[in-house]
Design a protein around this motif. Structure first.
Motif, PDB file in Angstrom:
ATOM      1  N   SER A 136       0.826  -1.207   0.000  1.00 14.37           N
ATOM      2  CA  SER A 136       0.000   0.000   0.000  1.00 14.37           C
ATOM      3  C   SER A 136       0.862   1.259   0.000  1.00 14.37           C
ATOM      4  O   SER A 136       1.893   1.322   0.698  1.00 14.37           O
ATOM      5  CB  SER A 136      -0.903   0.026   1.241  1.00 14.37           C
ATOM      6  OG  SER A 136      -1.798  -1.061   1.250  1.00 14.37           O
ATOM      7  N   ASP A 137       0.434   2.234  -0.802  1.00 12.02           N
ATOM      8  CA  ASP A 137       1.047   3.566  -0.802  1.00 12.02           C
ATOM      9  C   ASP A 137       2.567   3.472  -0.977  1.00 12.02           C
ATOM     10  O   ASP A 137       3.354   3.909  -0.135  1.00 12.02           O
ATOM     11  CB  ASP A 137       0.681   4.318   0.479  1.00 12.02           C
ATOM     12  CG  ASP A 137      -0.825   4.566   0.572  1.00 12.02           C
ATOM     13  OD1 ASP A 137      -1.383   5.171  -0.350  1.00 12.02           O
ATOM     14  OD2 ASP A 137      -1.431   4.122   1.564  1.00 12.02           O
ATOM     15  N   THR A 188       6.036   4.049  -3.542  1.00  9.01           N
ATOM     16  CA  THR A 188       6.558   4.957  -4.566  1.00  9.01           C
ATOM     17  C   THR A 188       7.831   4.366  -5.171  1.00  9.01           C
ATOM     18  O   THR A 188       8.759   3.982  -4.443  1.00  9.01           O
ATOM     19  CB  THR A 188       6.878   6.334  -3.961  1.00  9.01           C
ATOM     20  OG1 THR A 188       5.666   6.920  -3.471  1.00  9.01           O
ATOM     21  CG2 THR A 188       7.489   7.253  -5.007  1.00  9.01           C
ATOM     22  N   GLY A 230      -4.284   1.748  -1.566  1.00  9.47           N
ATOM     23  CA  GLY A 230      -3.845   3.134  -1.563  1.00  9.47           C
ATOM     24  C   GLY A 230      -3.401   3.568  -2.944  1.00  9.47           C
ATOM     25  O   GLY A 230      -3.973   3.175  -3.966  1.00  9.47           O
ATOM     26  N   THR A 231      -2.342   4.372  -2.999  1.00  9.66           N
ATOM     27  CA  THR A 231      -1.795   4.865  -4.266  1.00  9.66           C
ATOM     28  C   THR A 231      -0.424   4.254  -4.499  1.00  9.66           C
ATOM     29  O   THR A 231       0.448   4.304  -3.634  1.00  9.66           O
ATOM     30  CB  THR A 231      -1.680   6.394  -4.253  1.00  9.66           C
ATOM     31  OG1 THR A 231      -2.994   6.955  -4.134  1.00  9.66           O
ATOM     32  CG2 THR A 231      -1.034   6.903  -5.533  1.00  9.66           C
ATOM     33  N   SER A 235       2.678   4.751  -6.899  1.00 16.34           N
ATOM     34  CA  SER A 235       3.243   5.741  -7.818  1.00 16.34           C
ATOM     35  C   SER A 235       4.509   5.194  -8.456  1.00 16.34           C
ATOM     36  O   SER A 235       5.466   4.828  -7.754  1.00 16.34           O
ATOM     37  CB  SER A 235       3.556   7.036  -7.077  1.00 16.34           C
ATOM     38  OG  SER A 235       4.205   7.958  -7.931  1.00 16.34           O
ATOM     39  N   ALA A 263      -5.879  -0.963  -7.058  1.00 13.29           N
ATOM     40  CA  ALA A 263      -5.445   0.230  -6.327  1.00 13.29           C
ATOM     41  C   ALA A 263      -5.280   1.377  -7.313  1.00 13.29           C
ATOM     42  O   ALA A 263      -5.321   1.202  -8.539  1.00 13.29           O
ATOM     43  CB  ALA A 263      -4.131  -0.057  -5.608  1.00 13.29           C
ATOM     44  N   ASN A 264      -5.098   2.570  -6.798  1.00 18.42           N
ATOM     45  CA  ASN A 264      -4.865   3.749  -7.634  1.00 18.42           C
ATOM     46  C   ASN A 264      -3.416   3.725  -8.098  1.00 18.42           C
ATOM     47  O   ASN A 264      -2.502   4.122  -7.370  1.00 18.42           O
ATOM     48  CB  ASN A 264      -5.162   5.019  -6.832  1.00 18.42           C
ATOM     49  CG  ASN A 264      -4.866   6.283  -7.630  1.00 18.42           C
ATOM     50  OD1 ASN A 264      -4.849   6.278  -8.860  1.00 18.42           O
ATOM     51  ND2 ASN A 264      -4.630   7.376  -6.915  1.00 18.42           N
ATOM     52  N   VAL A 265      -3.186   3.251  -9.316  1.00 24.14           N
ATOM     53  CA  VAL A 265      -1.832   3.122  -9.853  1.00 24.14           C
ATOM     54  C   VAL A 265      -1.580   4.291 -10.797  1.00 24.14           C
ATOM     55  O   VAL A 265      -2.279   4.457 -11.799  1.00 24.14           O
ATOM     56  CB  VAL A 265      -1.642   1.784 -10.591  1.00 24.14           C
ATOM     57  CG1 VAL A 265      -0.258   1.722 -11.218  1.00 24.14           C
ATOM     58  CG2 VAL A 265      -1.851   0.613  -9.632  1.00 24.14           C
ATOM     59  N   GLN A 266      -0.577   5.107 -10.464  1.00 31.19           N
ATOM     60  CA  GLN A 266      -0.215   6.270 -11.264  1.00 31.19           C
ATOM     61  C   GLN A 266       1.177   6.032 -11.855  1.00 31.19           C
ATOM     62  O   GLN A 266       2.164   5.959 -11.127  1.00 31.19           O
ATOM     63  CB  GLN A 266      -0.201   7.533 -10.394  1.00 31.19           C
ATOM     64  CG  GLN A 266      -1.546   7.882  -9.767  1.00 31.19           C
ATOM     65  CD  GLN A 266      -2.522   8.473 -10.786  1.00 31.19           C
ATOM     66  OE1 GLN A 266      -2.120   8.999 -11.828  1.00 31.19           O
ATOM     67  NE2 GLN A 266      -3.810   8.405 -10.467  1.00 31.19           N
ATOM     68  N   ASN A 282      -8.243   1.042 -12.715  1.00 29.27           N
ATOM     69  CA  ASN A 282      -7.783   2.214 -11.977  1.00 29.27           C
ATOM     70  C   ASN A 282      -6.294   2.474 -12.187  1.00 29.27           C
ATOM     71  O   ASN A 282      -5.579   2.898 -11.280  1.00 29.27           O
ATOM     72  CB  ASN A 282      -8.098   2.072 -10.479  1.00 29.27           C
ATOM     73  CG  ASN A 282      -8.139   3.414  -9.761  1.00 29.27           C
ATOM     74  OD1 ASN A 282      -8.244   4.471 -10.400  1.00 29.27           O
ATOM     75  ND2 ASN A 282      -8.060   3.374  -8.445  1.00 29.27           N
TER      76      ASN A 282
END
Length: 673
Positions: free
Chosen positions: A472-473, A475, A504-505, A507, A541-544, A574
């Motif tokens: 989770s979350d 980077t 979570g996100t 990145s 999850a929010n994958v950017q 997402n």
């Protein structure tokens, strides 16, 4: 416990030893190559945009240097010397031949990445390599293949004459399960040779100037039929660090800086005294023999610099297996187990760990650094010839791993396993791992709020450059990943190996990948430079994914896939790609082999080998189109000979499924205008 995730039981085309040694590229000499050509991961540093680690050394590829030897490659075929080289090319020397480099800056230390043949029955050989500067000042390195050359199926063997290790596994060479096939297939030997390269460091007799010429020459009487040179790293190493005030010197506790006697007990005594007094343990220049783990907690261990302070050990067979399954021990610095509360306030700085691991035994605790560390740091280490450079089992929190070099591992470079939180892996250089270069493996608990930033990962022989398995979350930012060899990508997000789902996100920002995306030998398809894989859970999850450069992609730049057996259970949603540069694909920009969808904005592509989008979805091919939807948010431009990579007719879910498109090797990447 450091039980390694079990890798895919995959295979490759059968190759003979000569093919493994020679590669498949056209051989030619480059007798009048230019002067100092500095690269990062085999390309011009300007193309990496400042990404990756900076540890003060310059890389030069042998294929750019002057030589009377033979350039092998380029080649991306597994089990060849060229494919495991940086840039997929190297220089092969026979006895009496040389390769020479012009120094780009003042230099007093070099690292040579090389390969020499194995012994006929395994176990390696040694061979000399002469180092001269400006035609004199000769020093001789003794190269070895004792830590290279693995064979066969996972977890591999050192025996080149061995047949299949797992007769009950599917083997692609014969398309069979050997023990269920009549007649039983005859496998060639050596079977699937790999992990050919090693590296060695040398402090020169004094500092040489920019423009001086350093020659690596194979003596006429060398026992190595070929000596393959991949990369020369050059640097100007500063003087040894000074002893910290009020520190405790390990020599005062009986440590032997000559390496003649085992200093493990002396290190234990120094650590215990430092814990009582709150002082630092000082390890001055020298080579210290340590043949087991040093358990550390609430202590700082400071070396004089990893070129000067070397802690080196033999691998030792245990009289009986340990409770965790280990059958060997060896040199390593270990925190207490997480079940015992882990270790805290530990700082390991500025020394080298030289192991003696030559085979992969996943239950063995023979890692450079292991256990659990919270509120701690690992900085300035050089870790070589251990199983995993740094393998940490959570739960634990607030660890900083910075400015380390990790090379020639049997398994991973760095692995956060199970509940490692609020921690940083930054500015590390990882080369020639036998598994993932850097991995965050969220099993059984989630790794969370961790950052993997500005690291360089080169030539992982098996698996991925940087892998996130759940969590989770997280980077992943500013990294440089190049030349994964087998069964992996530069960057993977995978719900696999028993990991918890992503949350979570996530990145993935401002990374550069080079020559990434290998051939998946069981599926028989090419992988993307970035690979999103829904195997055990949906990936939702929010994958950017933003600001990344995917350069010289062997197959796809972006791949989103689920396994055939779970294609109706899990999807990928997402996921958002923006401000991406794709320069060269062997096949497509995007390959979608799952249900779900992703958005794309300002994704610019050029030199695309096939159509821009290979959209197979879940392979149901319904009249409504693919089960994977692509959303165009604008600014998606460029493409290849077939037109724009993201054309209106492909949206949102036109089936454009070519299961195995023809591969068109892309041109070398070039600057963007």
């Amino acid at each position: 416990m450091s039980h390694r995730k079990r890798q895919l039981t995959t295979a490759a085309v059968t190759v003979a030893l000569l093919a493994a040694v020679g590669g498949t590229g056209t051989a030619h000499a480059v007798a009048n190559a230019p002067g100092a050509v500095v690269t990062k991961a085999g390309i011009a540093p300007s193309l990496t945009r400042g990404r990756g680690a900076d540890l003060g050394f310059a890389e030069q590829n042998a294929f750019n240097a002057r030589t009377d030897g033979t350039v092998i490659g380029p080649d991306t075929t597994p089990y060849t010397l060229a494919s495991e080289a940086t840039g997929r090319k190297a220089v092969s020397l026979t006895p009496g031949q040389y390769v020479e480099f012009t120094l780009p800056a003042d230099t007093n230390a070099i690292t040579v990445r090389y390969s020499i043949p194995d012994a006929p029955t395994g176990g390696g050989i040694t061979a000399p390599l002469d180092v001269t500067v400006n035609g004199h000042h000769r020093q001789t390195m003794t190269l070895t293949s004792q830590y290279a050359w693995l064979y066969n199926e996972y977890p591999f063997t050192n025996d080149p004459t061995a047949g299949p290790l797992h007769p009950d596994w599917w083997t692609t060479e014969c398309g069979c399960v050997p023990d269920q096939t009549t007649p039983t297939p005859v496998f060639p030997t050596p079977f699937r040779p790999s992990h050919f390269y090693d590296e060695q460091r040398l402090l020169l007799d004094h500092t040489y100037r920019a423009g001086d010429v350093i020659r690596l020459a194979v003596p006429a009487g060398s026992p190595a039929a070929t000596t393959t040179i991949d990369v020369l790293d050059t640097q100007n190493v500063p003087a040894p660090l000074r002893r910290p005030d009020h520190s405790l010197d390990v020599r005062d506790f009986g440590a032997d800086p000559s390496g003649a006697t085992d200093s493990a007990d002396a290190f234990d005594a120094a650590v215990a005294a430092a814990q009582r007094t709150g002082r630092t343990v000082w390890v001055p220049p020298g080579t210290y023999q340590v043949n087991r783990h040093i358990i550390v907690d609430h202590v700082t261990i400071q070396g004089a610099g990893n070129w000067y302070t070397v802690i080196k050990g033999h691998q030792v067979t245990l009289p009986t297996p340990a409770p965790d399954g280990s059958v060997h021990t060896g040199v390593g610095f270990y925190g207490k187990d997480a079940s015992a509360g882990g270790s805290h306030d530990v700082h390991l700085r500025d020394f080298a760990i030289e192991g003696d691991v030559r085979e992969r035994i996943d239950t063995d605790q023979v890692n450079g650094v292991g256990g659990a560390f919270s509120d701690s740091s690992i900085e300035g280490l050089y870790i070589h010839h251990t199983k995993v450079g740094i393998w940490l089992d959570g739960p634990m929190t607030d660890l900083r791993i910075r400015n380390n070099q990790i090379a020639d591992q049997i398994a991973d470079g760095i692995n956060f396993h199970g509940g490692v939180t609020d921690s940083v892996i930054a500015n590390n250089f990882v080369r020639n791992t036998g598994d993932d270069g850097i991995a965050l493996w969220s099993a059984p608990a989630a790794d969370a709020n961790d950052v993997v930033d500005h690291n360089t990962v080169q030539t992982p022989v098996l698996a991925n450059g940087i892998a996130l398995y759940g969590g989770s979350d997280l980077t992943v930012s500013g990294n440089l990943v190049a030349d994964p060899i087998r069964e992996g990508s530069a960057i993977q997000l995978g719900t696999r190996f028993g990991a918890v789902p992503f949350g979570g996100t996530i990145s993935v920002a401002d990374n550069t990948t080079v020559r990434a995306g290998t051939f998946e030998l069981n599926w028989k398809i090419g992988l993307g430079a970035i690979w999103l894989y829904a195997l055990e859970h949906s990936l939702d999850a929010n994958v950017q994914v933003t600001g990344d450069d995917f350069l010289d992609n062997t197959y796809d730049a972006i791949m989103l896939v689920s396994d055939w057996g779970v294609k109706d259970q899990y999807s990928i949603t997402n996921v958002h790609f923006s401000n991406i540069r794709v320069d060269g694909t062997g096949t497509d920009v995007v390959s979608a082999r799952a249900a779900g969808g992703a958005t794309f904005q300002n994704v610019v592509a050029r030199n695309v080998g096939a159509v821009g989008v290979n959209n197979c979805g879940s392979f149901h091919f319904t009249s409504a189109g693919s089960e994977f939807n692509l959303t165009d948010l604008g600014g998606n431009t460029g493409g290849g000979t077939t037109g724009p990579w993201l054309a209106p007719w492909e949206l949102p879910n036109t089936i454009t499924c070519d299961d195995r498109p023809t591969v068109v090797p892309p041109p070398a990447p070039s600057p963007w205008q």
